[in-house]
Design a protein around this motif. Structure first.
Motif, PDB file in Angstrom:
ATOM      1  N   ASP A 152      21.155 -10.825  -0.020  1.00  0.00           N
ATOM      2  CA  ASP A 152      22.053  -9.760  -0.438  1.00  0.00           C
ATOM      3  C   ASP A 152      23.333  -9.840   0.383  1.00  0.00           C
ATOM      4  N   ILE A 156      26.472  -7.270   1.369  1.00  0.00           N
ATOM      5  CA  ILE A 156      26.678  -5.825   1.341  1.00  0.00           C
ATOM      6  C   ILE A 156      28.032  -5.485   1.964  1.00  0.00           C
ATOM      7  N   GLN A 207      11.039  -3.953  -3.427  1.00  0.00           N
ATOM      8  CA  GLN A 207      11.062  -2.711  -2.657  1.00  0.00           C
ATOM      9  C   GLN A 207      11.835  -2.878  -1.348  1.00  0.00           C
ATOM     10  N   ARG A 215      14.142  -5.171  -0.640  1.00  0.00           N
ATOM     11  CA  ARG A 215      15.565  -5.411  -0.870  1.00  0.00           C
ATOM     12  C   ARG A 215      16.289  -4.103  -1.113  1.00  0.00           C
ATOM     13  N   SER A 216      15.711  -3.227  -1.931  1.00  0.00           N
ATOM     14  CA  SER A 216      16.349  -1.934  -2.213  1.00  0.00           C
ATOM     15  C   SER A 216      16.457  -1.102  -0.946  1.00  0.00           C
ATOM     16  N   ALA A 217      15.367  -1.073  -0.168  1.00  0.00           N
ATOM     17  CA  ALA A 217      15.386  -0.292   1.078  1.00  0.00           C
ATOM     18  C   ALA A 217      16.407  -0.861   2.052  1.00  0.00           C
ATOM     19  N   HIS A 241      19.098  -2.656   1.429  1.00  0.00           N
ATOM     20  CA  HIS A 241      20.461  -2.431   0.958  1.00  0.00           C
ATOM     21  C   HIS A 241      20.908  -1.000   1.276  1.00  0.00           C
ATOM     22  N   ALA A 242      20.022  -0.037   0.992  1.00  0.00           N
ATOM     23  CA  ALA A 242      20.369   1.359   1.247  1.00  0.00           C
ATOM     24  C   ALA A 242      20.551   1.629   2.739  1.00  0.00           C
ATOM     25  N   LEU A 243      19.678   1.055   3.562  1.00  0.00           N
ATOM     26  CA  LEU A 243      19.776   1.258   5.009  1.00  0.00           C
ATOM     27  C   LEU A 243      21.044   0.603   5.557  1.00  0.00           C
ATOM     28  N   LYS A 298      23.852   0.181   4.059  1.00  0.00           N
ATOM     29  CA  LYS A 298      25.037   0.935   3.665  1.00  0.00           C
ATOM     30  C   LYS A 298      25.313   2.108   4.602  1.00  0.00           C
ATOM     31  N   THR A 299      24.330   2.542   5.368  1.00  0.00           N
ATOM     32  CA  THR A 299      24.561   3.614   6.333  1.00  0.00           C
ATOM     33  C   THR A 299      25.351   3.124   7.536  1.00  0.00           C
TER      34      THR A 299
END
Length: 526
Positions: free
Chosen positions: A206, A208, A235, A237-239, A241-243, A245-246
């Protein structure tokens, strides 16, 4: 025992005599019985059996041959065996007869044959030469078995397998997602599913955008194969990516992902992962690796080397305190990340393969063919047999963005005077950069962010400006770990409107935790 008696009259001086010859015919009778038995077996065989001369004329045709081809014995015997071949396979008959003439036995030769009605048959043919008493080849026999049902079943299974693999790979690519194109960051990627078994696996990567010119790069590999590995990968990859972005630090992200793996309902699941954050203005890369293979960096004029990083256990081990490291990376350098399918092959030392990868990359970058050509060269060198690898392969090349056009920085005390000093610094800097047309908006945004820092944070406060050809990014850093939270202020409240104003005027903004304190950033387009 059976005998054969022959009587012969003889005229003698003494009168007529009769001579008798008695012969034991046990062996002959047994042979005749055996021949009769074998003939019965051949005739009752479920497989078609036929005999032919060396010039291809049929001399024997059993009942099963009649059932298979539709010709009676009277219709087939004497005909040339090419009667049973399709027009485009007549030469095949000639070649087979020549091989039989040389005394060769041909086993399980699969081909197409045609019946008396013109129907096509998939058949398995075994042929062997027949010899006379002195061993000379005088003809040939053939056993023919109809394998049409087996062929149809194999074709159906192949198609079903192809559909299942297509579904699995579609699912995996959907879970993997398509990384966005990031301005200034050139990238080339290659993904090759395993050609053996299910094909689908647990590789992912990914890219980002983190704002203010920073970019996060993730690569990971879920141990195992099949849909379960792909599901875990999706699961994670989604987690991740979201983490990411913080704005959290790489080691913090790994700590959080380790907890995510622990919460998954998959016992003994292990995942290798690597997360890097590129800061072009600082010319640095911060890296945390959870048991993943070493990241390589190709620096113009300096070859390819491994990026040093602390050795951490894979995700899923638990109770691990992850460590990270930072390294100076010049603009234009390329990072190379990959999964073990690229370098781990049976019977080969993985360190040797990584050294080979380093050499291939060094040669590829010297030729200056770009990232896409370098990626193709790597796969051609390390995966020469594109149809023979039993693990999925991911390769990612990312070239660091060029350095910002301008950078300005100042440090301010955490006092009220810092706000006016910061505004003046911004106006003067933007005027020097030829960006005075954005000075009013940027001055207002800086005023709001600095006011928050002075009121709620600990000093000193660092003000950092960064200009590229298309964007101006401003960062305000302080030593307080408390992160600001946007909220809607009521009519009688004095505070609570600053971040709403930032969100309205800035094209993008965010907050990222630092090793000490935090940084609030915003960006405006130029």
């Amino acid at each position: 025992f059976p005998v054969e008696i022959s009587l012969s009259p003889l005229e003698t001086a003494d009168g007529l005599l009769v001579s008798a010859a008695v012969r034991d015919v046990s062996e002959r009778k047994a042979a005749e019985a055996r021949i009769t038995e074998l003939a019965a077996l051949v005739e009752s065989s479920q497989d078609a059996i036929l005999a032919k001369t060396l010039d291809g004329r049929i001399t024997y045709w059993n009942t099963a041959a009649q059932r298979l081809y539709g010709y009676t014995s009277e219709e087939a015997v004497g005909q040339h065996v090419s009667l049973l071949a399709t027009p485009e396979r007549k030469d095949e008959i000639t070649q087979l007869l020549e091989r039989l003439r040389q005394g060769e036995k041909i086993e399980h030769f699969e081909t197409l044959r045609v019946t008396s009605t013109g129907a096509m048959l998939d058949v398995d043919v075994t042929l062997w030469p027949t010899r006379d008493a002195v061993g000379t080849v005088v003809g040939a026999c053939a056993i023919v078995r109809d394998v049409s049902d087996r062929k149809r079943a194999e074709a159906e299974l192949t198609e079903l397998y192809r559909q299942q693999k297509h579904i699995a790979l579609t699912l995996q690519r959907s879970l993997m997602g398509t990384p966005p194109a990031i301005p200034g960051l050139a990238a080339a990627s290659r993904y090759r599913p395993a050609t053996q078994g299910a094909g689908v696996g647990g590789d992912w990567f990914d890219l980002i955008p983190l704002g203010a010119g920073r970019v996060g790069i993730l690569i990971g590999d879920v141990m195992g194969r099949g849909l379960e590995a792909a599901s875990v990968m999706g699961q994670l990859r989604s987690a991740a990516h979201a983490l990411a972005k913080t704005g959290m630090q790489p080691r913090q992200l790994m700590q959080a992902l380790d907890a995510v793996v622990d919460d998954l309902d998959v016992p003994d699941q292990l995942v290798t992962c690597c997360y890097l954050v590129i800061a072009p203005d600082a010319g640095s890369v911060t890296l945390c690796s959870a048991g993943h293979l070493p990241t390589l960096v190709a620096t113009p004029g300096d070859g390819v080397r491994r990026l040093p990083a602390p050795v951490n256990a894979p995700l899923g081990v638990g109770d691990i305190l992850y460590q990270q490291s930072s390294a100076a990376i010049p603009p234009g350098a390329a990072l190379v990340l990959y999964t073990d399918g690229l370098v781990e092959t049976p019977g080969s030392d993985i360190e040797y393969q990584i050294d080979k990868l380093t050499t291939v990359l060094d040669d590829a970058f010297k030729l200056s063919g770009g990232l896409e050509e370098a990626a193709d060269r790597v796969l051609a060198a390390l995966l020469p047999d594109s149809d023979g690898h039993d693990d999925d392969v991911t390769l990612l090349l990312a070239q660091l963005p060029a350095a910002p056009l301008d950078i300005a920085r100042t440090e301010l005390p955490a006092t009220a005077s810092a706000v006016s000093a910061g505004r003046s610094f911004v106006v003067e800097t933007l005027a020097a950069w030829g960006c005075a047309h954005r000075a009013d908006d940027v001055r207002l945004l800086v005023s709001e962010v600095l006011t928050n820092a002075v009121q709620h944070a600990e000093g000193p406060v660092a003000l950092h400006l960064r200009r590229t050809a298309s964007e101006l990014a401003v960062e305000v850093s302080d030593l307080s770990p408390q992160l600001p939270q946007p909220r809607l202020a009521t009519q009688d409240e004095e505070s609570g409107r600053g971040l709403v104003l930032v969100d309205t005027l800035a094209d993008s903004w965010g907050v990222r935790p630092e090793e000490q304190g935090k940084t609030i950033w915003f960006a405006v387009r130029l």
